[in-house]
Design a protein around this motif. Structure first.
Motif, PDB file in Angstrom:
ATOM      1  N   ASN A  34     -13.905   4.570  -0.616  1.00 42.97           N
ATOM      2  CA  ASN A  34     -13.254   5.418   0.376  1.00 42.97           C
ATOM      3  C   ASN A  34     -11.802   4.981   0.501  1.00 42.97           C
ATOM      4  O   ASN A  34     -11.485   4.045   1.225  1.00 42.97           O
ATOM      5  CB  ASN A  34     -13.968   5.314   1.732  1.00 42.97           C
ATOM      6  CG  ASN A  34     -13.434   6.324   2.736  1.00 42.97           C
ATOM      7  OD1 ASN A  34     -12.748   7.271   2.386  1.00 42.97           O
ATOM      8  ND2 ASN A  34     -13.747   6.113   4.007  1.00 42.97           N
ATOM      9  N   GLY A  35     -10.944   5.640  -0.247  1.00 47.10           N
ATOM     10  CA  GLY A  35      -9.528   5.282  -0.279  1.00 47.10           C
ATOM     11  C   GLY A  35      -9.001   5.463  -1.684  1.00 47.10           C
ATOM     12  O   GLY A  35      -9.165   6.521  -2.283  1.00 47.10           O
ATOM     13  N   THR A  36      -8.384   4.420  -2.235  1.00 48.32           N
ATOM     14  CA  THR A  36      -7.904   4.447  -3.610  1.00 48.32           C
ATOM     15  C   THR A  36      -9.100   4.153  -4.507  1.00 48.32           C
ATOM     16  O   THR A  36      -9.371   3.009  -4.849  1.00 48.32           O
ATOM     17  CB  THR A  36      -6.805   3.381  -3.825  1.00 48.32           C
ATOM     18  OG1 THR A  36      -5.828   3.494  -2.799  1.00 48.32           O
ATOM     19  CG2 THR A  36      -6.139   3.560  -5.184  1.00 48.32           C
ATOM     20  N   ASN A  37      -9.835   5.196  -4.847  1.00 49.25           N
ATOM     21  CA  ASN A  37     -11.082   5.031  -5.601  1.00 49.25           C
ATOM     22  C   ASN A  37     -10.836   4.325  -6.928  1.00 49.25           C
ATOM     23  O   ASN A  37      -9.880   4.627  -7.633  1.00 49.25           O
ATOM     24  CB  ASN A  37     -11.739   6.386  -5.860  1.00 49.25           C
ATOM     25  CG  ASN A  37     -12.207   7.052  -4.589  1.00 49.25           C
ATOM     26  OD1 ASN A  37     -12.370   6.414  -3.558  1.00 49.25           O
ATOM     27  ND2 ASN A  37     -12.413   8.346  -4.648  1.00 49.25           N
ATOM     28  N   GLY A  38     -11.725   3.373  -7.236  1.00 48.18           N
ATOM     29  CA  GLY A  38     -11.630   2.668  -8.503  1.00 48.18           C
ATOM     30  C   GLY A  38     -12.079   1.232  -8.371  1.00 48.18           C
ATOM     31  O   GLY A  38     -12.480   0.773  -7.296  1.00 48.18           O
TER      32      GLY A  38
END
Length: 129
Positions: free
Chosen positions: A24-28
């Protein structure tokens, strides 16, 4: 397996691989040893996803004039990597308003994540802690 993976709302840490997976956010998936700084922030809701994370902030605390005109925020943790890349983990699943029960809960979860990041920073980048 639970001993090698640490789960938080929005991010999990693989202690064997030294990676974090942000959902949830900068996915990865990222190498958490490269984290330089982490800070709990409030992002103005109307800017979430339209700009780099945490460019439009709403300060935490009472007496904020901006809260009268644009009171909705997403709570999260801003992560600065050693190459100055900005990542984020949002603890808010939906926009919230400061002072509400949901905001307090989102901020509490963000503080737990921030504390874990501080341990990582202290271990892998002690001069930055």
């Amino acid at each position: 397996m639970s001993e090698t993976i640490k789960y938080f709302d929005g991010v999990s840490f693989n202690l064997n691989d030294k990676t974090m997976t942000i959902e949830n956010g900068t996915n990865g998936t990222f190498d958490y040893r490269r984290i330089k700084r982490a800070l709990v922030l409030n992002e103005k809701a109307k800017f979430k996803g339209s700009q780099p994370p945490f460019t439009q902030l709403l300060p935490h605390g009472p007496g904020i004039p901006a809260i009268l005109t644009d009171p909705y925020v997403y709570v999260g943790v801003k992560i600065v990597m050693d190459d100055e890349t900005i990542l984020c983990v949002y603890t808010s699943k939906e926009e919230t308003q400061t002072g509400t029960d949901q905001y307090i809960e989102d901020r509490k979860r963000a503080k737990e994540i921030e504390a874990f990041f501080r341990k990582i920073i202290h271990k892998y980048q002690p001069s930055e802690a």
